[in-house]
Write an enzyme that holds these catalytic residues in place. Sequence first.
Site, short mmCIF file in Angstrom:
data_model
loop_
_atom_site.label_atom_id
_atom_site.label_comp_id
_atom_site.label_asym_id
_atom_site.label_seq_id
_atom_site.Cartn_x
_atom_site.Cartn_y
_atom_site.Cartn_z
N VAL A 43 0.82 -1.20 0.00
CA VAL A 43 0.00 0.00 0.00
C VAL A 43 0.86 1.26 0.00
O VAL A 43 0.42 2.33 -0.43
CB VAL A 43 -0.94 -0.02 1.23
CG1 VAL A 43 -0.15 0.14 2.52
CG2 VAL A 43 -2.02 1.06 1.13
N LYS A 44 2.10 1.14 0.45
CA LYS A 44 2.97 2.31 0.60
C LYS A 44 3.37 2.93 -0.74
O LYS A 44 3.84 4.08 -0.77
CB LYS A 44 4.23 1.92 1.38
CG LYS A 44 3.95 1.41 2.80
CD LYS A 44 3.46 2.49 3.71
CE LYS A 44 3.43 2.03 5.16
NZ LYS A 44 3.00 3.08 6.09
#
Length: 453
Positions: A43-44
């Site tokens: 997700v980063k």
Amino acid sequence: MKYANNILETIGNTPLVKLNKITKEVDALVLAKVETFNPGNSVKDRMAVKMIEDAEADGRLKPGGTIIEGTSGNTGMGLALAAIVKGYKLICVISDKQSKEKMDILRAVGAKVVVCPTDVEPTDPRSYYSVSKRLSEETPNAWYVNQYDNPSNTLAHYEQTGPEIWEQTEGKITHFVVGVGTGGTISGVAKYLKEQNPNVKIWGVDTYGSVFKKYHETGIFDENEIYSYITEGIGEDILPKNVDFSLIDGFTKVTDKDAAIFTRKLAIEEGIFVGNSAGAAIKGVLQLKENFKPEDVVVVLFHDSGSRYVGKMFNDDWMRERGFLDEELTKAEDLIKDHADKPLVVVRTEELVSHAIERLRKYKISQIPVIDTNGFVGSVDETDLFRSYVEDKDIAEKPIREVMGKPYPVVKANTSIEEVSKLIDKDNQAVLVDLGNGRHHIITKHDIISSIK
């Protein structure tokens, strides 16, 4: 032709996947937002690119500059992809509790990796917070990302992740559950979802050793809550500016053991090979099941890929060492199976006390059985040796028979753990187990305690 102009254009639009077996006891529709489909497998990627683009726009990041960030690995990966495409250098400062795979992956994509100790205060000059700041001040043309307090972190999820979830659920989402670290994901998604429907409940998953849950419930930053933990990617010993507690309805805490076990369960039961924080997140959903109704739509976000934990949660030896494998231990031989191949350390009646002390130190043990030609005839304990030494400084040159205690009880390999436990008390520090063929091994208090699940 349909293609992306570079790898960064493939970030986002990750799938929403229905969970079936692992959530069978949850009376609601549970959907996983599987962020491992991003090119950096987490997700980063979303916020890494957003933070860089915003820094470029306002001049904080200049052409040819060096990006510096303290990261648990995933943000570093997203920054690395963006740095490659955009032509920047990258230094990632990472704590030593992070998996070797994360460190190797960062180096593989061109980042310089600086490793710092985990068990230090955030203000300690050795902490990865402090080292990141110092490097950004010492490095020419450098930009310190600071994902914890950088508002672009939250903004990325407000602009991307939140709208995706709303669209994919056709606005039917009732609960959002996610692990909380820097706070960007939960705060950005929460802000967007609550603007669409104020009744959407936002739940954060915390870990033991982190301050979030108690601070949210009491407003107290309790340093007694802070201690080292194994779970990666969630929990903090600081309060990042990106955690907007006003948008979070509640927290649930998940143990290191449960996070590890459920990381493996997701792979085995759902075929979803995701990371450690995903295990914590889905266990959090199960702990919150009383809050859900049959018509509810619960979205849980899985942060990253299981490939970064192959040497940890997906390794039986690593799990066993920490007591995370749910193996049934019932007999005496079960207690020693991890070290039964090692020879039993003994000392003879006519050896000197100094020899026993040397063996205690060499093998890092606390008790030694004493033998003579007839078998086991006594025992030596470090506490007794220390007490004897205080009384007589010349004791080191005396024979063991003059200081030894009574021999340890001997039990059969199939003796129950309950019976073994009864034999260990303040007067008797260990038990010997007969493995047959003249082989014996020692069971100590440590072995008994390690068997407790």
